[in-house]
Write a protein that holds these residues in place. Structure first.
Motif, short mmCIF file in Angstrom:
data_model
loop_
_atom_site.label_atom_id
_atom_site.label_comp_id
_atom_site.label_asym_id
_atom_site.label_seq_id
_atom_site.Cartn_x
_atom_site.Cartn_y
_atom_site.Cartn_z
N ASP A 1 -31.57 -32.75 38.13
CA ASP A 1 -31.25 -33.51 36.71
C ASP A 1 -31.63 -32.69 35.60
N MET A 2 -33.04 -32.32 35.51
CA MET A 2 -33.67 -31.79 34.53
C MET A 2 -32.98 -30.31 34.26
N ALA A 3 -32.85 -29.69 35.47
CA ALA A 3 -32.28 -28.43 35.26
C ALA A 3 -30.95 -28.39 34.58
N GLY B 1 -27.63 -27.26 29.82
CA GLY B 1 -26.91 -27.65 28.59
C GLY B 1 -27.48 -27.66 27.10
N VAL B 2 -28.88 -27.65 27.13
CA VAL B 2 -29.70 -27.43 25.88
C VAL B 2 -29.81 -26.11 25.68
N LEU C 1 -33.11 -33.11 26.09
CA LEU C 1 -34.28 -32.80 26.65
C LEU C 1 -35.32 -33.93 26.50
N THR C 2 -35.40 -34.14 25.10
CA THR C 2 -36.49 -34.96 24.70
C THR C 2 -36.25 -36.38 25.31
N ASP C 3 -34.94 -36.74 25.22
CA ASP C 3 -34.41 -38.24 25.85
C ASP C 3 -34.79 -38.06 27.23
N PHE C 4 -34.54 -37.05 28.05
CA PHE C 4 -34.61 -36.73 29.34
C PHE C 4 -35.98 -37.23 29.73
#
Length: 124
Positions: free
Chosen positions: A43-45, A50-51, A105-108
């Motif tokens: 999920d992080m990848a 996307g970012v 990414l911050t939200d994740f």
């Protein structure tokens, strides 16, 4: 055609992202529990990809900012934060735009209980 090395900034962002996730996964709390739904390494990848894609598009569309970040590799590491601050003081819209691109990414990290990295590359 000249060789264009990957800017240190890209490597730092990728390294910080990977290190933050690895640290969170190896913490005692994380080791004893399954990750929250949507908080796996995959999920992080996915979020980071996307970012990264949006950041790439933004940099190509803003050649001055692209050149600025590319040229950071010529500066000593201790001068990079001040250079970034000065650039974004003079270009606040670019700063706002990049923070918006980075928001997923911050939200994740927030949703998944991962610490937020230092952000000298965005000057905040």
């Amino acid at each position: 055609m000249p060789h264009n090395p990957i800017p240190r900034t890209s490597l730092r962002v990728a390294g910080v992202t990977a290190a933050a996730f690895a640290t969170a996964l190896l913490s005692p709390t994380a080791a004893n529990a399954d990750p929250a739904p949507g908080c796996t390494a995959a999920d992080m990848a996915n979020v980071a990809a996307g970012v990264a894609a949006q950041t790439s598009g933004y940099l190509f569309a803003h050649p001055d900012l692209n050149a600025f970040y590319t040229d950071l590799h010529n500066k000593p590491d201790d001068q990079v934060p001040a250079a970034v601050d000065a650039y974004f003081d003079a270009n606040p819209q670019a700063h706002t735009d990049l923070l918006g691109i980075r928001q997923p990414l911050t939200d994740f990290r927030s949703r998944c209980g991962l610490t937020q990295p230092d952000r000298p590359l965005l000057g905040d």
